[in-house]
Scaffold this motif. Structure first.
Motif, PDB file in Angstrom:
ATOM      1  N   SER A   1       0.810  -1.223   0.000  1.00 54.01           N
ATOM      2  CA  SER A   1       0.000   0.000   0.000  1.00 54.01           C
ATOM      3  C   SER A   1       0.846   1.278   0.000  1.00 54.01           C
ATOM      4  O   SER A   1       0.293   2.381  -0.057  1.00 54.01           O
ATOM      5  CB  SER A   1      -0.920   0.020   1.229  1.00 54.01           C
TER       6      SER A   1
ATOM      7  N   ASP B   1      -9.460  -5.488  -5.412  1.00 56.64           N
ATOM      8  CA  ASP B   1      -8.416  -6.413  -4.961  1.00 56.64           C
ATOM      9  C   ASP B   1      -8.643  -7.761  -5.638  1.00 56.64           C
ATOM     10  O   ASP B   1      -9.609  -8.466  -5.335  1.00 56.64           O
ATOM     11  CB  ASP B   1      -8.468  -6.546  -3.439  1.00 56.64           C
TER      12      ASP B   1
ATOM     13  N   CYS C   1      -7.868 -11.811  -3.746  1.00 60.71           N
ATOM     14  CA  CYS C   1      -7.628 -11.220  -2.421  1.00 60.71           C
ATOM     15  C   CYS C   1      -7.313 -12.232  -1.338  1.00 60.71           C
ATOM     16  O   CYS C   1      -6.721 -11.900  -0.308  1.00 60.71           O
ATOM     17  CB  CYS C   1      -8.841 -10.400  -2.007  1.00 60.71           C
TER      18      CYS C   1
ATOM     19  N   GLY D   1      -7.188 -11.599   2.592  1.00 62.38           N
ATOM     20  CA  GLY D   1      -7.115 -10.148   2.780  1.00 62.38           C
ATOM     21  C   GLY D   1      -5.912  -9.657   3.550  1.00 62.38           C
ATOM     22  O   GLY D   1      -6.013  -8.670   4.284  1.00 62.38           O
TER      23      GLY D   1
ATOM     24  N   ILE E   1      -5.289  -5.957   2.991  1.00 63.78           N
ATOM     25  CA  ILE E   1      -6.368  -4.999   3.245  1.00 63.78           C
ATOM     26  C   ILE E   1      -6.115  -4.179   4.512  1.00 63.78           C
ATOM     27  O   ILE E   1      -6.447  -2.985   4.570  1.00 63.78           O
ATOM     28  CB  ILE E   1      -7.726  -5.732   3.309  1.00 63.78           C
TER      29      ILE E   1
ATOM     30  N   ILE F   1      -4.042  -1.351   3.337  1.00 65.70           N
ATOM     31  CA  ILE F   1      -4.797  -0.484   2.426  1.00 65.70           C
ATOM     32  C   ILE F   1      -5.710   0.449   3.216  1.00 65.70           C
ATOM     33  O   ILE F   1      -5.800   1.643   2.934  1.00 65.70           O
ATOM     34  CB  ILE F   1      -5.612  -1.331   1.432  1.00 65.70           C
ATOM     35  N   LEU F   2      -6.359  -0.093   4.237  1.00 67.67           N
ATOM     36  CA  LEU F   2      -7.273   0.709   5.048  1.00 67.67           C
ATOM     37  C   LEU F   2      -6.542   1.765   5.879  1.00 67.67           C
ATOM     38  O   LEU F   2      -7.124   2.788   6.236  1.00 67.67           O
ATOM     39  CB  LEU F   2      -8.098  -0.197   5.965  1.00 67.67           C
TER      40      LEU F   2
ATOM     41  N   ILE G   1     -13.889  -1.197  -1.037  1.00 62.55           N
ATOM     42  CA  ILE G   1     -12.995  -2.210  -1.587  1.00 62.55           C
ATOM     43  C   ILE G   1     -13.803  -3.394  -2.119  1.00 62.55           C
ATOM     44  O   ILE G   1     -14.581  -4.002  -1.380  1.00 62.55           O
ATOM     45  CB  ILE G   1     -11.992  -2.709  -0.528  1.00 62.55           C
TER      46      ILE G   1
ATOM     47  N   CYS H   1     -13.497  -7.127  -3.382  1.00 57.49           N
ATOM     48  CA  CYS H   1     -12.556  -8.241  -3.238  1.00 57.49           C
ATOM     49  C   CYS H   1     -13.062  -9.438  -4.033  1.00 57.49           C
ATOM     50  O   CYS H   1     -14.178  -9.912  -3.803  1.00 57.49           O
ATOM     51  CB  CYS H   1     -12.429  -8.637  -1.770  1.00 57.49           C
TER      52      CYS H   1
ATOM     53  N   TYR I   1     -12.583  -8.805   8.745  1.00 55.11           N
ATOM     54  CA  TYR I   1     -12.936  -7.405   8.509  1.00 55.11           C
ATOM     55  C   TYR I   1     -14.422  -7.148   8.722  1.00 55.11           C
ATOM     56  O   TYR I   1     -15.034  -6.335   8.028  1.00 55.11           O
ATOM     57  CB  TYR I   1     -12.493  -7.000   7.105  1.00 55.11           C
TER      58      TYR I   1
ATOM     59  N   ILE J   1     -16.612  -3.270   2.325  1.00 52.64           N
ATOM     60  CA  ILE J   1     -16.014  -4.367   1.567  1.00 52.64           C
ATOM     61  C   ILE J   1     -17.085  -5.172   0.849  1.00 52.64           C
ATOM     62  O   ILE J   1     -18.013  -5.701   1.467  1.00 52.64           O
ATOM     63  CB  ILE J   1     -15.174  -5.274   2.494  1.00 52.64           C
TER      64      ILE J   1
END
Length: 223
Positions: A41, A55, A58, A61, A64, A67-68, A76, A78, A93, A100
């Motif tokens: 990221s 993604d 993915c 994840g 992720i 990324i967050l 996002i 996925c 998540y 997501i």
């Protein structure tokens, strides 16, 4: 190099069977694991805007989380073939479920919207496809990015000799089985840096940058 005989499995089933142990496997496989996934990221600009991110492949994840941190309000999408992997991602998540969108499909076949995404990611997933398959996918990625969007890929990259060996190995392995050409099988065929650059150029990308390189693990960005 001799061709090692292995059982060839359909991609989704391969990862469904290994979903629970996938993250431990990656920690033992990827050099500088924490740094690697954090750097995925790194090219992103920090923003609180609700940007759109795709993604591809993915898995559970792993990327992720990082990324967050760069885009806490991102939306996002996925995509992954493995339902088992996606179930783990969804649980991890759950606090971000409104951000997501999970899709259990092959990203080779799934239609992307044009000019939709600010960033598209793929991490440790592209090394399963032949040249023409990757070229068609990269063209689709290029069309799906916004004007100033960026594609970020982390994957295995090998020398040209090993690339040739992997392609020959794939052909030898598939000769031994009756395989369904409509399905995707788990066979590693990583490409060389030279081949990757050629693919991106053919797909219409002009701006290529290396973010990380250690052994066979690399991260690069293209626009």
């Amino acid at each position: 190099m001799s061709i090692e005989k292995i059982d060839i499995e359909e991609m989704g089933n391969f990862f469904n069977l290994r979903a629970d142990g996938y993250e431990d496997h990656m920690k033992n496989t990827v050099k500088s694991f924490d740094k690697y996934y954090e750097l995925i990221s790194h090219p992103m600009k920090y923003t609180k805007e609700r940007i759109s991110i795709l993604d591809l492949g993915c898995g559970t994840g792993l990327e992720i989380e990082y990324i967050l941190k760069k885009a806490p309000n991102a939306e996002i999408t996925c995509i992954d073939l493995s339902k088992g992997m996606l179930n783990i991602l969804e649980k991890k998540y759950k606090d971000n479920k409104n951000q997501i969108n999970i899709i259990n499909e092959s990203y080779l076949e799934y239609p992307f919207n044009k000019c939709k995404y600010d960033y598209i990611f793929s991490v440790m997933t592209m090394h399963h496809f032949l040249y023409d398959e990757k070229l068609n996918l990269y063209k689709k990625i290029k069309q799906s990015l916004k004007t100033n969007g960026m594609y970020i890929e982390g994957d295995y990259v090998v020398d040209e000799e090993h690339e040739e060996f992997c392609l020959e190995r794939r052909e030898a392995l598939l000769k031994d089985i009756k395989y369904d050409k409509s399905k995707i099988y788990h066979i590693d065929i990583p490409f060389s840096f030279k081949t990757q650059k050629k693919l991106f150029k053919e797909a219409g990308f002009n701006d290529f940058n290396m973010v990380f390189s250690q052994g066979e693990h690399q991260i690069y960005t293209v626009k």
